[in-house]
Design an enzyme around this catalytic site. Sequence first.
Site, PDB file in Angstrom:
ATOM      1  N   SER A 186      39.007 -45.853 -14.658  1.00 53.16           N
ATOM      2  CA  SER A 186      39.810 -46.492 -15.703  1.00 53.16           C
ATOM      3  C   SER A 186      41.266 -46.550 -15.275  1.00 53.16           C
ATOM      4  O   SER A 186      41.909 -45.509 -15.089  1.00 53.16           O
ATOM      5  CB  SER A 186      39.689 -45.719 -17.021  1.00 53.16           C
ATOM      6  OG  SER A 186      40.682 -46.137 -17.942  1.00 53.16           O
ATOM      7  N   ASP A 334      36.761 -56.491 -17.153  1.00 51.91           N
ATOM      8  CA  ASP A 334      37.227 -57.386 -18.218  1.00 51.91           C
ATOM      9  C   ASP A 334      36.514 -58.733 -18.200  1.00 51.91           C
ATOM     10  O   ASP A 334      36.656 -59.518 -19.144  1.00 51.91           O
ATOM     11  CB  ASP A 334      38.737 -57.617 -18.102  1.00 51.91           C
ATOM     12  CG  ASP A 334      39.544 -56.415 -18.566  1.00 51.91           C
ATOM     13  OD1 ASP A 334      39.018 -55.611 -19.343  1.00 51.91           O
ATOM     14  OD2 ASP A 334      40.706 -56.278 -18.140  1.00 51.91           O
ATOM     15  N   LYS A 361      35.675 -51.002 -25.622  1.00 51.59           N
ATOM     16  CA  LYS A 361      36.757 -51.978 -25.548  1.00 51.59           C
ATOM     17  C   LYS A 361      37.193 -52.359 -26.967  1.00 51.59           C
ATOM     18  O   LYS A 361      36.900 -51.681 -27.937  1.00 51.59           O
ATOM     19  CB  LYS A 361      36.302 -53.191 -24.739  1.00 51.59           C
ATOM     20  CG  LYS A 361      36.022 -52.878 -23.275  1.00 51.59           C
ATOM     21  CD  LYS A 361      37.280 -52.483 -22.537  1.00 51.59           C
ATOM     22  CE  LYS A 361      37.050 -52.236 -21.076  1.00 51.59           C
ATOM     23  NZ  LYS A 361      38.289 -51.881 -20.353  1.00 51.59           N
ATOM     24  N   ARG A 406      38.738 -61.732 -25.691  1.00 51.49           N
ATOM     25  CA  ARG A 406      37.876 -62.232 -24.626  1.00 51.49           C
ATOM     26  C   ARG A 406      36.609 -62.882 -25.193  1.00 51.49           C
ATOM     27  O   ARG A 406      36.101 -63.856 -24.629  1.00 51.49           O
ATOM     28  CB  ARG A 406      37.532 -61.103 -23.655  1.00 51.49           C
ATOM     29  CG  ARG A 406      38.769 -60.527 -22.994  1.00 51.49           C
ATOM     30  CD  ARG A 406      38.473 -59.679 -21.783  1.00 51.49           C
ATOM     31  NE  ARG A 406      39.665 -58.937 -21.395  1.00 51.49           N
ATOM     32  CZ  ARG A 406      40.686 -59.435 -20.720  1.00 51.49           C
ATOM     33  NH1 ARG A 406      40.667 -60.700 -20.349  1.00 51.49           N
ATOM     34  NH2 ARG A 406      41.735 -58.678 -20.419  1.00 51.49           N
TER      35      ARG A 406
END
Length: 447
Positions: A186, A334, A361, A406
């Site tokens: 991360s 992502d 997320k 997203r």
Amino acid sequence: MSGPAARAPGWAPGGAGADVVAFRPSGPLRGTLRAPGDKSITQRALLIGAVCDGPVVVEEPVWAGDPLATAGMVAALGVRVDGLAGRERRAVVHGAGLRGLRAPAMPLDAGNSGTGMRLLTGLLAGQSGRFVVDGDASLRRRPMARIVEPLRAMGARIEAADGGLAPLVVEGGPLRGIRHESPVASAQVKSCLLLAGLLAEGETVVVEPHRSRDHTERMLVAAGAALRSRDAQVAVRGAERLSLERVVVPGDLSSAAFLVAAALLVPGSELRVTGVGLNPTRLGFFEVVRRMGGDLAWTVTGDDGGEPRGDLEARASALHGVTVAAPETPSLIDEVTLLALLGCFAEGETVVAGVADLRAKESDRLAAVLEIVGDLGGHAEASADELRVSGGRPRGGAVDSRGDHRLAMLGAVAGLACPEGVRVSGFSASAVTFPGFIDNLAEVLAS
């Protein structure tokens, strides 16, 4: 909706007064675009600039939701940010020095920004004073124990809500360097501990299972920090001062990925995206796309502060399924949802391992992508740490963004490629990363 977006052929308001936009096939994407500035680099420039000695010029920041929240927290800590009020293309952060942040009377509001909350907490752990860092309902559900526990091992005094969640209460004070072996790769966790390490006695070492993006390391080296890295291990020593004259923010590669995906899926498309950051730790999605048969190329044209930049070119392509191993996934975490969409249109099966962190997320993206693929007429399934998508041709339908930027843009790309189009609920969430997404699409669809 008004202006170019309202006249564009690919979408229309989807409901009276509702945050719903209907996207539909409308011909190829052709032309040249520039992606918005990278929000990850913009936020790091604001935070690292805040603790530098003297002013730091930030060229081409992106004033999307997350960077605006981070800039607001920096200002609340007593650091002046010129250019913020007018959302200008050039900002100046008047750094207060490495230990010069002032505790405000009110809680700091990170909004929906996990980057802002986690990285700032690392900086605050070694400051003087009491700080409260909070966020919106979505951010309050995201795991913070992964930074709280190692910061406590460094000597930080931090209180968290039940389950290690925000809000976080930080009592700044002396820190000591540690060696932390992170169970997850991360960049936010790593960056938090490196920033705290600048304020600690001795050396702080972070070891990841796989290498994550390295924007923080590159910027800290440019600012004069004593930092060394090798593979998935990075170490920093305590510092007395940082100095960084200028940060040039490249175009956001993750935002460009949605434009590229649309060009790959819509027949006849030829698209060029210029001025994009081409950091090697961010290229995983594009490398996988080329393995899928995607007609995609990139060229490095320059370097600013250790961050390479250049151009992307994509053309409509016939894709085939691939397998993505767990060590690859941190570099495209992502873009996993976008890769799942490409897998729906590919021949064969696409398998992505190492995806468990998607559940933590802005939304549970792993559960969301399964539902979205199914709603569009495709098929996907997931185990604890693996995603499988069957190829075919989804017909279209409806997508709920769940307030996740997203997922909102994923629905838009799907609508341009699915024969029946897609209605996207909560499309305004796209502004967190890409405020001009519809206008950019209008430019290349109308050219």
